[in-house]
Scaffold this motif. Sequence first.
Motif, PDB file in Angstrom:
ATOM      1  N   ARG A 223     -25.119  69.947  56.588  1.00  0.00           N
ATOM      2  CA  ARG A 223     -25.123  68.890  55.803  1.00  0.00           C
ATOM      3  C   ARG A 223     -26.068  69.911  53.858  1.00  0.00           C
ATOM      4  NH1 ARG A 223     -29.307  64.876  56.181  1.00  0.00           N
ATOM      5  NH2 ARG A 223     -30.654  66.403  57.021  1.00  0.00           N
ATOM      6  N   TYR A 224     -25.570  71.076  54.513  1.00  0.00           N
ATOM      7  CA  TYR A 224     -26.642  71.912  53.020  1.00  0.00           C
ATOM      8  C   TYR A 224     -25.546  72.737  52.330  1.00  0.00           C
ATOM      9  CZ  TYR A 224     -30.291  69.884  54.247  1.00  0.00           C
ATOM     10  OH  TYR A 224     -31.493  68.532  54.837  1.00  0.00           O
ATOM     11  N   THR A 225     -24.455  73.699  53.638  1.00  0.00           N
ATOM     12  CA  THR A 225     -23.204  73.991  52.744  1.00  0.00           C
ATOM     13  C   THR A 225     -22.537  73.809  53.676  1.00  0.00           C
ATOM     14  OG1 THR A 225     -23.963  75.950  54.911  1.00  0.00           O
ATOM     15  CG2 THR A 225     -25.272  76.488  52.701  1.00  0.00           C
ATOM     16  N   LEU A 226     -21.517  74.102  53.378  1.00  0.00           N
ATOM     17  CA  LEU A 226     -19.995  73.629  54.253  1.00  0.00           C
ATOM     18  C   LEU A 226     -18.928  75.001  54.219  1.00  0.00           C
ATOM     19  CD1 LEU A 226     -18.105  72.026  55.302  1.00  0.00           C
ATOM     20  CD2 LEU A 226     -17.653  70.937  52.685  1.00  0.00           C
ATOM     21  N   ALA A 227     -18.560  75.372  55.230  1.00  0.00           N
ATOM     22  CA  ALA A 227     -17.753  76.916  54.373  1.00  0.00           C
ATOM     23  C   ALA A 227     -16.890  75.993  56.650  1.00  0.00           C
ATOM     24  CB  ALA A 227     -18.507  77.516  56.106  1.00  0.00           C
ATOM     25  N   VAL A 228     -15.548  76.766  55.203  1.00  0.00           N
ATOM     26  CA  VAL A 228     -14.056  76.954  55.519  1.00  0.00           C
ATOM     27  C   VAL A 228     -13.281  77.752  56.005  1.00  0.00           C
ATOM     28  CG1 VAL A 228     -11.949  74.875  55.543  1.00  0.00           C
ATOM     29  CG2 VAL A 228     -14.380  73.997  55.106  1.00  0.00           C
ATOM     30  N   ALA A 229     -13.065  78.356  57.291  1.00  0.00           N
ATOM     31  CA  ALA A 229     -11.731  79.638  57.555  1.00  0.00           C
ATOM     32  C   ALA A 229     -10.531  79.017  57.648  1.00  0.00           C
ATOM     33  CB  ALA A 229     -12.781  80.958  57.883  1.00  0.00           C
ATOM     34  N   ARG A 230      -9.708  80.101  57.949  1.00  0.00           N
ATOM     35  CA  ARG A 230      -8.664  79.228  58.370  1.00  0.00           C
ATOM     36  C   ARG A 230      -7.264  80.588  58.335  1.00  0.00           C
ATOM     37  NH1 ARG A 230      -5.548  77.080  52.193  1.00  0.00           N
ATOM     38  NH2 ARG A 230      -5.077  79.477  51.481  1.00  0.00           N
ATOM     39  N   TYR A 231      -6.202  79.993  58.824  1.00  0.00           N
ATOM     40  CA  TYR A 231      -5.208  81.122  59.251  1.00  0.00           C
ATOM     41  C   TYR A 231      -4.153  80.461  59.264  1.00  0.00           C
ATOM     42  CZ  TYR A 231      -2.781  83.535  62.959  1.00  0.00           C
ATOM     43  OH  TYR A 231      -1.777  84.842  64.049  1.00  0.00           O
ATOM     44  N   ARG A 232      -3.249  81.342  58.904  1.00  0.00           N
ATOM     45  CA  ARG A 232      -2.158  80.496  58.723  1.00  0.00           C
ATOM     46  C   ARG A 232      -0.295  80.705  59.117  1.00  0.00           C
ATOM     47  NH1 ARG A 232       1.690  78.921  55.009  1.00  0.00           N
ATOM     48  NH2 ARG A 232       0.393  80.052  52.754  1.00  0.00           N
ATOM     49  N   LEU A 233      -0.749  80.152  60.790  1.00  0.00           N
ATOM     50  CA  LEU A 233      -0.099  79.373  62.010  1.00  0.00           C
ATOM     51  C   LEU A 233       1.196  80.047  61.878  1.00  0.00           C
ATOM     52  CD1 LEU A 233      -0.664  75.729  62.530  1.00  0.00           C
ATOM     53  CD2 LEU A 233      -1.866  77.762  63.449  1.00  0.00           C
ATOM     54  N   LEU A 234       1.845  81.083  62.913  1.00  0.00           N
ATOM     55  CA  LEU A 234       3.067  81.105  63.002  1.00  0.00           C
ATOM     56  C   LEU A 234       4.162  80.220  62.604  1.00  0.00           C
ATOM     57  CD1 LEU A 234       2.137  83.052  66.342  1.00  0.00           C
ATOM     58  CD2 LEU A 234       3.019  84.631  63.906  1.00  0.00           C
ATOM     59  N   HIS A 235       5.203  80.689  62.402  1.00  0.00           N
ATOM     60  CA  HIS A 235       6.549  79.834  61.518  1.00  0.00           C
ATOM     61  C   HIS A 235       6.477  79.154  63.038  1.00  0.00           C
ATOM     62  CE1 HIS A 235      10.153  78.525  59.929  1.00  0.00           C
ATOM     63  NE2 HIS A 235      10.583  78.738  61.135  1.00  0.00           N
ATOM     64  N   ASP A 236       6.321  79.433  64.401  1.00  0.00           N
ATOM     65  CA  ASP A 236       7.295  78.775  65.165  1.00  0.00           C
ATOM     66  C   ASP A 236       5.576  77.467  65.968  1.00  0.00           C
ATOM     67  OD1 ASP A 236       9.286  80.008  65.813  1.00  0.00           O
ATOM     68  OD2 ASP A 236       8.452  81.572  67.594  1.00  0.00           O
ATOM     69  N   ASP A 237       4.723  77.519  65.204  1.00  0.00           N
ATOM     70  CA  ASP A 237       3.980  76.634  65.071  1.00  0.00           C
ATOM     71  C   ASP A 237       3.563  75.725  63.993  1.00  0.00           C
ATOM     72  OD1 ASP A 237       2.636  77.518  67.380  1.00  0.00           O
ATOM     73  OD2 ASP A 237       1.219  79.168  66.532  1.00  0.00           O
ATOM     74  N   LYS A 238       4.120  75.882  62.817  1.00  0.00           N
ATOM     75  CA  LYS A 238       4.133  74.672  61.843  1.00  0.00           C
ATOM     76  C   LYS A 238       4.810  73.627  61.893  1.00  0.00           C
ATOM     77  CE  LYS A 238       3.788  78.676  58.288  1.00  0.00           C
ATOM     78  NZ  LYS A 238       4.353  79.267  57.333  1.00  0.00           N
ATOM     79  N   ASP A 239       4.369  72.501  61.841  1.00  0.00           N
ATOM     80  CA  ASP A 239       5.131  71.290  61.187  1.00  0.00           C
ATOM     81  C   ASP A 239       4.987  70.984  63.095  1.00  0.00           C
ATOM     82  OD1 ASP A 239       5.855  70.946  58.722  1.00  0.00           O
ATOM     83  OD2 ASP A 239       7.351  72.347  59.734  1.00  0.00           O
ATOM     84  N   GLY A 240       3.592  71.312  63.768  1.00  0.00           N
ATOM     85  CA  GLY A 240       4.168  70.951  64.962  1.00  0.00           C
ATOM     86  C   GLY A 240       2.804  70.117  65.222  1.00  0.00           C
ATOM     87  N   HIS A 241       2.427  69.943  67.059  1.00  0.00           N
ATOM     88  CA  HIS A 241       1.266  68.832  66.985  1.00  0.00           C
ATOM     89  C   HIS A 241      -0.500  69.367  66.212  1.00  0.00           C
ATOM     90  CE1 HIS A 241      -1.550  65.757  69.282  1.00  0.00           C
ATOM     91  NE2 HIS A 241      -1.946  67.321  69.843  1.00  0.00           N
ATOM     92  N   HIS A 242      -0.449  68.228  65.657  1.00  0.00           N
ATOM     93  CA  HIS A 242      -2.150  68.778  64.977  1.00  0.00           C
ATOM     94  C   HIS A 242      -2.947  68.011  65.524  1.00  0.00           C
ATOM     95  CE1 HIS A 242       0.744  67.942  60.661  1.00  0.00           C
ATOM     96  NE2 HIS A 242       1.025  68.679  61.446  1.00  0.00           N
ATOM     97  N   PHE A 243      -3.899  68.366  65.617  1.00  0.00           N
ATOM     98  CA  PHE A 243      -5.135  67.800  66.091  1.00  0.00           C
ATOM     99  C   PHE A 243      -6.297  68.706  65.148  1.00  0.00           C
ATOM    100  CE2 PHE A 243      -4.358  72.140  68.403  1.00  0.00           C
ATOM    101  CZ  PHE A 243      -5.389  72.638  68.419  1.00  0.00           C
ATOM    102  N   ALA A 244      -7.349  67.873  65.979  1.00  0.00           N
ATOM    103  CA  ALA A 244      -8.805  68.397  65.147  1.00  0.00           C
ATOM    104  C   ALA A 244     -10.153  68.010  66.257  1.00  0.00           C
ATOM    105  CB  ALA A 244      -9.265  67.637  63.845  1.00  0.00           C
ATOM    106  N   ARG A 245     -10.178  69.056  67.099  1.00  0.00           N
ATOM    107  CA  ARG A 245     -11.787  69.122  67.907  1.00  0.00           C
ATOM    108  C   ARG A 245     -12.740  69.585  67.161  1.00  0.00           C
ATOM    109  NH1 ARG A 245      -7.646  65.718  68.896  1.00  0.00           N
ATOM    110  NH2 ARG A 245      -7.285  65.423  71.306  1.00  0.00           N
ATOM    111  N   LEU A 246     -14.044  69.378  68.098  1.00  0.00           N
ATOM    112  CA  LEU A 246     -15.693  69.760  67.605  1.00  0.00           C
ATOM    113  C   LEU A 246     -15.701  70.812  69.165  1.00  0.00           C
ATOM    114  CD1 LEU A 246     -17.549  70.237  65.482  1.00  0.00           C
ATOM    115  CD2 LEU A 246     -18.929  68.427  67.101  1.00  0.00           C
ATOM    116  N   ILE A 247     -16.091  72.302  68.372  1.00  0.00           N
ATOM    117  CA  ILE A 247     -16.634  72.468  69.852  1.00  0.00           C
ATOM    118  C   ILE A 247     -17.686  72.830  69.933  1.00  0.00           C
ATOM    119  CG2 ILE A 247     -16.278  75.427  70.757  1.00  0.00           C
ATOM    120  CD1 ILE A 247     -14.123  75.628  69.269  1.00  0.00           C
ATOM    121  N   PRO A 248     -18.722  71.746  70.579  1.00  0.00           N
ATOM    122  CA  PRO A 248     -19.929  71.923  70.409  1.00  0.00           C
ATOM    123  C   PRO A 248     -20.780  72.690  70.829  1.00  0.00           C
ATOM    124  CG  PRO A 248     -19.154  70.350  72.233  1.00  0.00           C
ATOM    125  CD  PRO A 248     -18.536  71.262  71.739  1.00  0.00           C
TER     126      PRO A 248
END
Length: 349
Positions: free
Chosen positions: A48-73
């Motif tokens: 709530r006080y900080t917000l951090a986002v790190a990203r990794y560009r997907l391999l070509h075969d993975d792009k435009d595939g299944h999108h998902f979002a899940r929280l790892i507890p």
Amino acid sequence: MPVSINAHQLGLLIDKTVGHIGCDYTAPLNGIRLDVDATHLYAVASDRYTLAVARYRLLHDDKDGHHFARLIPGEYLPSLREWISSQAGATYVRISAEDHYLLFAGTQTELRIAVDPSMEYPDWRGLLRTITQYTVDGDPFPALSASFMSRWAATGDNLRVRVTADQKAVLVFGEDFIGAQMPVRYAGVGPVKDETFDAVRRLWDQTLAAGTEGLDMATDMPADDDRPRYEATKDVYETGESLLHQVLHSGIDMHGKSSTNPDAFLAHVTASVHSWMAYRYLDALHTADPRLAASVVADVAEELDSGEISEFAWDAAKAAGHDPQKWHDEYEAHLKKREAEKAAAATAA
């Protein structure tokens, strides 16, 4: 459809964001959110006080595939990080979102982590989209070394930051403290060099465009609604806020009870007075020594949570040279006298 990322890069995503996860009283923030869109795998964390986002560009075969979002507890993150470390850095890990778990598959082993697919998460794209649209005169955009930023933690206080101009020192102000941090210049490594803010923001335009406009981290993040009411905070500022709230709350509740309920009136007066005294003492201590104030608040929170404050008070009274047994006996006698007076009044009536 699963997405692939090598173990080293997956570990970096976790390491860059794990320090920003929220406490376990705010379930939607107590963990790292893995979010997949058409081009990237993101790791997102916020307290709530900080917000951090790190990203990794997907391999070509993975792009435009299944999108998902899940929280790892948060409770599973140590196990996940240990599992990642057991893989060779170049080993590709396949991540797929199943019904109620995330599956991490390496070449030799797999790891399943239970998740809640219905868990709502703040619109982090919208929040960052709004923040990146803030403007300042001249658009200064210095680059700060993260390793240097950690040095400010020793001040033990909230800090104010003033961005002065591009490629100039950033000012830092605290309680009786002033400092500055020089920006660093990129040496030509990586996609972002000495570019303008607009140039760097464009690298995230596609990602943030999916977010809602006008969001604010101050109002659009989950609150600690699940924190037990008896759970004592270890934060100096939250403690001060709680004490002031108690002063005002008790002040309101005491009105009209002096004649209808004298005992309740006295209880509210006592709570209000003692809370105000505690706030003034804490404020003075924090002004004199912020680190000591933080240490005392943390220690008191532990004592309150233990539920043994009566025993602590008894020991403290004896250590100070008082006679707590005498206090106890006098109070017991006072209570017996009151009960006798009430009984006599009831008989006479």
